[in-house]
Design an enzyme around this catalytic site. Structure first.
Site, PDB file in Angstrom:
ATOM      1  CB  THR A  36      -0.935   0.029   1.218  1.00 29.52           C
ATOM      2  OG1 THR A  36      -1.826  -1.087   1.157  1.00 29.52           O
ATOM      3  CG2 THR A  36      -1.765   1.305   1.245  1.00 29.52           C
ATOM      4  CG  PHE A  44       0.187   4.672   3.702  1.00 34.22           C
ATOM      5  CD1 PHE A  44      -0.984   4.773   4.448  1.00 34.22           C
ATOM      6  CD2 PHE A  44       0.737   3.411   3.500  1.00 34.22           C
ATOM      7  CE1 PHE A  44      -1.593   3.645   4.971  1.00 34.22           C
ATOM      8  CE2 PHE A  44       0.129   2.274   4.019  1.00 34.22           C
ATOM      9  CZ  PHE A  44      -1.032   2.395   4.759  1.00 34.22           C
TER      10      PHE A  44
END
Length: 276
Positions: free
Chosen positions: A172, A174
């Protein structure tokens, strides 16, 4: 210590990303929603926020992209964090004792084949770490959560299985938020912007040509509904380089002449590890 807002409960993957990006000398602030993270930074309750913008399996987090356009905050950094999903329950229970598994819907989807092989009931909760917290607070026997190893440690749960996601390389990305732009640091730079173009043939081609003509690499192009008129869109663009670099500055100047709306979200140091 500076306060950093993130979405989710303590022990969430977002909190792990906070530690990785900002280090341990910060005060993490859990928030219920992405909107709450933006509000905490905008109000000064937190100096920074950290929100996910895309996952290598699930794709873009559209709510975050919409909030980036709606708030006058700067993107000041990024971090790519590996997401390894674990199955956890109260200590002393084996897999055969588990009849229900709870977690965030994206986490459940990412390990659906494994969960199907267990023949368990699956129930959606709002957060991965929140599911682990719920099991501990309510002492739920026969129920397991899908979350990160950090949540198991924080809530004193036993890990029954690790890396249960179907695609093992699960990452992921960010971005960090602030009320102030980032100071330039040594290293590779990235610039994020959002733009809209006229609803005419060739509009996107002419706009993005400002980067192509100067050899500036576009690392991401994402469209979202403009919400002003049906079936018209805004485009989020990531490019290599800093807005103060001569070639990027020239490209942005030319881009302004091809767009009906243009907002630079921020220039910042790229995560040197990227997706690797």
């Amino acid at each position: 210590m500076p306060r950093v807002a993130f979405q989710g409960e303590r022990g969430a993957f977002s909190e792990e990303a906070v530690w990785r990006h900002f280090g341990r000398d910060v005060d993490p602030l859990p928030c219920k929603s992405f909107r709450d993270v933006f509000a905490a930074v905008a109000s000064g309750e937190a100096e920074h926020g950290l929100v996910p913008v895309e996952n290598s399996q699930a794709g873009s987090i559209n709510d975050v992209y919409d909030l980036l356009r709606q708030h006058d905050l700067y993107v000041v950094g990024e971090v790519c964090h590996r997401v390894d999903l674990c199955l956890m329950a109260l200590p002393g229970q084996g897999l055969s004792a588990i009849h229900k598994v709870i977690s965030h819907p994206v986490a459940l989807a990412q390990c659906e084949p494994y969960l199907r092989s267990l023949g368990v009931e699956v129930e959606v909760e709002y957060d991965t770490a929140g599911s682990a917290k719920l099991i501990r607070e309510q002492e739920l026997k026969g129920v397991a959560a899908v979350a990160g190893a950090g949540a198991a440690e924080l809530y004193n749960l036993e890990i029954l299985a690790s890396r249960i996601q179907t695609v093992k390389e699960n990452v992921t990305r960010f971005v960090a938020l602030s009320r102030f732009p980032a100071q330039r640091q040594e290293g590779p730079q990235k610039t994020m912007l959002v733009m809209a173009v006229s609803h005419q043939p060739g509009s996107i081609y002419r706009a993005l040509g400002a980067f192509a003509e100067r050899g500036i690499n576009i690392t991401k192009l994402e469209s979202r509904p403009s919400k002003n008129r049906p079936f018209e869109y805004v485009f989020y663009v990531d490019v290599e380089g800093h807005r103060d670099d001569p070639e990027v500055r020239e490209a942005l100047g030319e881009l302004a002449g091809h767009t009906t709306f243009l907002k630079v979200l921020g220039s910042f140091l790229s995560d040197p590890q990227g997706w690797h």
